[in-house]
Design a protein around this motif. Structure first.
Motif, PDB file in Angstrom:
ATOM      1  N   TYR A 114       0.825  -1.211   0.000  1.00 36.95           N
ATOM      2  CA  TYR A 114       0.000   0.000   0.000  1.00 36.95           C
ATOM      3  C   TYR A 114       0.860   1.261   0.000  1.00 36.95           C
ATOM      4  O   TYR A 114       0.415   2.314  -0.450  1.00 36.95           O
ATOM      5  CB  TYR A 114      -0.907  -0.015   1.232  1.00 36.95           C
ATOM      6  N   ARG A 115       2.090   1.144   0.492  1.00 37.58           N
ATOM      7  CA  ARG A 115       2.964   2.313   0.598  1.00 37.58           C
ATOM      8  C   ARG A 115       3.659   2.550  -0.739  1.00 37.58           C
ATOM      9  O   ARG A 115       4.846   2.298  -0.894  1.00 37.58           O
ATOM     10  CB  ARG A 115       3.989   2.095   1.713  1.00 37.58           C
ATOM     11  N   ARG A 116       2.923   3.091  -1.691  1.00 41.01           N
ATOM     12  CA  ARG A 116       3.460   3.261  -3.037  1.00 41.01           C
ATOM     13  C   ARG A 116       3.896   4.699  -3.328  1.00 41.01           C
ATOM     14  O   ARG A 116       4.183   5.043  -4.461  1.00 41.01           O
ATOM     15  CB  ARG A 116       2.412   2.821  -4.057  1.00 41.01           C
ATOM     16  N   TRP A 117       3.935   5.548  -2.286  1.00 42.02           N
ATOM     17  CA  TRP A 117       4.354   6.930  -2.469  1.00 42.02           C
ATOM     18  C   TRP A 117       5.852   7.061  -2.198  1.00 42.02           C
ATOM     19  O   TRP A 117       6.414   6.363  -1.351  1.00 42.02           O
ATOM     20  CB  TRP A 117       3.586   7.846  -1.516  1.00 42.02           C
ATOM     21  N   GLY A 118       6.504   7.994  -2.901  1.00 39.32           N
ATOM     22  CA  GLY A 118       7.916   8.257  -2.671  1.00 39.32           C
ATOM     23  C   GLY A 118       8.127   9.097  -1.419  1.00 39.32           C
ATOM     24  O   GLY A 118       7.177   9.648  -0.847  1.00 39.32           O
ATOM     25  N   THR A 119       9.384   9.219  -0.994  1.00 41.52           N
ATOM     26  CA  THR A 119       9.687   9.978   0.218  1.00 41.52           C
ATOM     27  C   THR A 119       9.247  11.435   0.099  1.00 41.52           C
ATOM     28  O   THR A 119       8.736  12.027   1.058  1.00 41.52           O
ATOM     29  CB  THR A 119      11.185   9.927   0.528  1.00 41.52           C
ATOM     30  N   GLY A 120       9.450  12.028  -1.080  1.00 38.65           N
ATOM     31  CA  GLY A 120       9.076  13.429  -1.283  1.00 38.65           C
ATOM     32  C   GLY A 120       7.582  13.645  -1.187  1.00 38.65           C
ATOM     33  O   GLY A 120       7.112  14.609  -0.564  1.00 38.65           O
ATOM     34  N   MET A 121       6.806  12.751  -1.778  1.00 36.34           N
ATOM     35  CA  MET A 121       5.349  12.881  -1.748  1.00 36.34           C
ATOM     36  C   MET A 121       4.823  12.755  -0.323  1.00 36.34           C
ATOM     37  O   MET A 121       3.946  13.511   0.104  1.00 36.34           O
ATOM     38  CB  MET A 121       4.701  11.827  -2.638  1.00 36.34           C
ATOM     39  N   VAL A 122       5.369  11.813   0.436  1.00 36.41           N
ATOM     40  CA  VAL A 122       4.929  11.647   1.823  1.00 36.41           C
ATOM     41  C   VAL A 122       5.252  12.900   2.635  1.00 36.41           C
ATOM     42  O   VAL A 122       4.427  13.397   3.412  1.00 36.41           O
ATOM     43  CB  VAL A 122       5.581  10.409   2.467  1.00 36.41           C
ATOM     44  N   ALA A 123       6.463  13.450   2.443  1.00 37.02           N
ATOM     45  CA  ALA A 123       6.874  14.642   3.200  1.00 37.02           C
ATOM     46  C   ALA A 123       6.004  15.843   2.862  1.00 37.02           C
ATOM     47  O   ALA A 123       5.566  16.583   3.752  1.00 37.02           O
ATOM     48  CB  ALA A 123       8.344  14.955   2.916  1.00 37.02           C
ATOM     49  N   ILE A 124       5.727  16.055   1.574  1.00 36.03           N
ATOM     50  CA  ILE A 124       4.894  17.189   1.163  1.00 36.03           C
ATOM     51  C   ILE A 124       3.483  17.040   1.711  1.00 36.03           C
ATOM     52  O   ILE A 124       2.868  18.006   2.176  1.00 36.03           O
ATOM     53  CB  ILE A 124       4.876  17.312  -0.375  1.00 36.03           C
TER      54      ILE A 124
END
Length: 553
Positions: A40-50
């Motif tokens: 389910y965790r298909r987001w990159g580090t940048g997307m999660v941080a933003i």
């Protein structure tokens, strides 16, 4: 004992599992009560941080900064904000690291950090209260904006600011990540422009700002005033739990993404306080300018919509200033209140399911959280904001500092508390006196101090009382109990390793024999009754206890 499902199928988020329980549709439920799995965790580090930082777009910081400055003067307010920033960063870092590393929300971390399976229910209620208090605060600000710009009655503005949030939060991280990404650039421009304009066109406003001594003119430096100001700011300490609700979706940490991973965790975890402190300072700055330069400005200087409207009117015509101010308020309210509503729905659902062993679905408590927030707005909470936030801060600080103390001191320094977090029912004792007892004592004593029960001398220092007790008591109680109440079991009965070669939670999928879903390794335990594995959500709903492993002797 178990059936391992086809890994490629389960890694495809478009493929639905044939599970039977009410949490099967995780697009809606967003892993409310459980570990966030790799597939389910298909987001990159940048997307999660933003996405996480988008949740701190609230305008409450401007109101808080203005309120403490007006009450205690610029000098005391700035020192109070500095105390707030240091405490938040120091306590937030270990929590954010655990959330991102092990993909757990703060409630799941709290369970294994000294509170126990049922002991952390009380902290969930504290956090849920945080979400509707600040939802109401932001909703009130939006209603003020709608009244000012469109002449919408306040009661209708309160209702509007509540109702529009529900459909935006239904689909969890899938929709929230896109919403936060798309709205952040415009929000930054609208927020920063008035401050930059004042610095350039009215440089004398800086000296006026530092000279401001509060509404009663007695704002000379005072340690008591500093801690009273810090106490109001520290009501935001539970914001780290909302940051964690995003950080739990961080991708696995590997040698290839290590630098990006760490940057995202620090910036979007404890780093939120840097942006929060800046907004509080700017809110006070704008308030001081309005008090000194706008007729009858003192009456509206602590209201963000008026702060920005007055400055915009110096730059553009009134109609355009009104449009910009209302636009900023609406965008900010939506950005933060989708997070408040989302996190609140997780917290209420989690508590209800553990106590009743029934899972009603996250959307039920999304509606409940919004309803409570609406009641607070209709009660005009702005009139007693400082008291609400000052009182709440003692509860929030006690919880967060106790967990941080357990992680840093008991897990890493004393090595009494298990280093790897545990959250599954059957693996934990119902209540662990280390964390639960520390929080109850810390919150109780600091609240008594806040209301003057320990004398007028200690009254301003209730935040310090909460912090010191919450920091010291966990290692004292851990040593006194020998750490025996952390784990009911040390073995979950499954031979498959819990972590991969990089120390990330394993992505191996096993089938839960109760719901029939494919569940990743960290979220299951053995069921000896049926010689199979059972997932943590089914364990939470087990009313007979037949799936629980017995306590280890």
């Amino acid at each position: 004992m178990t059936i391992e499902k086809d890994h490629e199928t389960l890694l495809d988020p478009r493929v639905e599992s044939p599970g039977t329980h009410s949490a099967a549709n995780e697009t809606l439920e967003d892993y409310t009560l459980r570990f966030a799995p790799r597939h389910y965790r298909r987001w990159g580090t940048g997307m999660v941080a933003i996405s996480a930082l988008g949740g701190i777009a609230y305008l409450a910081d401007f109101a808080i900064g203005a309120n403490i400055g007006i009450a205690y003067g610029t000098t005391n307010a700035l020192w109070g904000i500095a105390v707030f920033a240091v405490v938040i960063f120091a306590t937030g870092f270990p929590l954010a690291l655990y959330a991102a590393r092990y993909n757990l929300d703060l409630d799941l971390i709290t369970r294994g950090s000294g509170f126990g399976y049922y002991g952390s229910v009380v902290t969930n209620v504290i956090f849920a209260s945080f979400t509707f208090i600040f939802f109401a605060l932001e909703g009130s600000i939006m209603a003020q904006g709608l009244k000012l710009g469109l002449n919408v009655p306040l009661w209708l503005g309160y209702a509007t600011s509540t109702i529009i949030i529900f459909p935006l939060v239904m689909y969890g991280m899938s929709l929230l990540s896109k919403l936060q990404l798309w709205t952040t650039p415009l929000w930054l421009v609208l927020m920063v422009a008035p401050f930059v304009y004042l610095l350039v066109s009215h440089p004398d406003s800086v000296s006026d700002f530092f000279a401001y001594r509060g509404e009663d003119g007695n704002g000379a430096f005072s340690l008591g005033s500093v801690f009273l100001a810090a106490g109001v700011c520290l009501s935001l300490i539970a914001q780290i739990a909302e940051q964690i609700d995003y950080l739990r979706f961080m991708p696995p940490k590997t040698p290839e993404n290590s630098r990006r991973w760490w940057s995202a965790v620090v910036l979007a975890g404890p780093g939120w306080v840097i942006f929060g402190a800046i907004k509080q300072v700017v809110g006070l700055f704008l308030a001081v300018y309005i008090i000194g330069n706008v007729a009858d400005g003192a009456g509206v200087a602590n209201q963000p919509v008026h702060q920005f409207l007055e400055i915009y009117e110096d730059i553009v015509p009134h109609w355009a200033a009104l449009l910009l101010a209302v636009g900023l308020v609406v965008i900010s309210q939506i950005k933060i209140n989708v997070t408040n509503a989302y996190s609140g729905s997780l917290a209420w659902t989690n508590s209800f399911t553990r106590v009743t062993k029934t899972y009603p679905g996250r959307l039920v408590f999304l509606g409940f959280n919004l309803a409570v927030a609406l009641v607070l707005m209709e009660a005009n909470m702005f009139d007693f904001l400082n008291t609400i936030l000052g009182f709440y801060a003692n509860c929030g600080m006690s919880w967060v500092v106790v967990v941080a103390s357990d992680i840093v001191i008991n897990k890493y320094l004393l090595k009494i508390s298990p280093k790897q977090p545990e959250f599954r029912r059957g693996m934990l004792y119902a209540v662990n006196p280390v964390g639960f007892g520390s929080m109850v004592v810390s919150a109780g004593v600091s609240i008594v101090a806040f209301f003057g029960g320990l004398g007028e001398t200690l009254k301003p220092y209730s935040p310090l009382v909460a912090i010191v007790l919450a920091l010291v008591l966990p290692p004292v109680l851990a040593l006194a109990t020998g750490g025996r109440y952390y784990l009911r079991r040390t073995d979950d009965g499954i031979d498959e390793p819990m972590f991969d070669e990089y120390g990330n939670p394993s992505g191996v999928v096993l089938e839960c024999h109760v719901c029939g879903e494919g569940i990743e390794r960290p979220d299951v335990a053995k069921c000896e009754t049926h010689d199979a594995v059972v997932c943590s959500l089914c364990l939470s709903q087990d009313k007979t206890g037949e799936h629980l492993l017995p306590a280890q002797v």
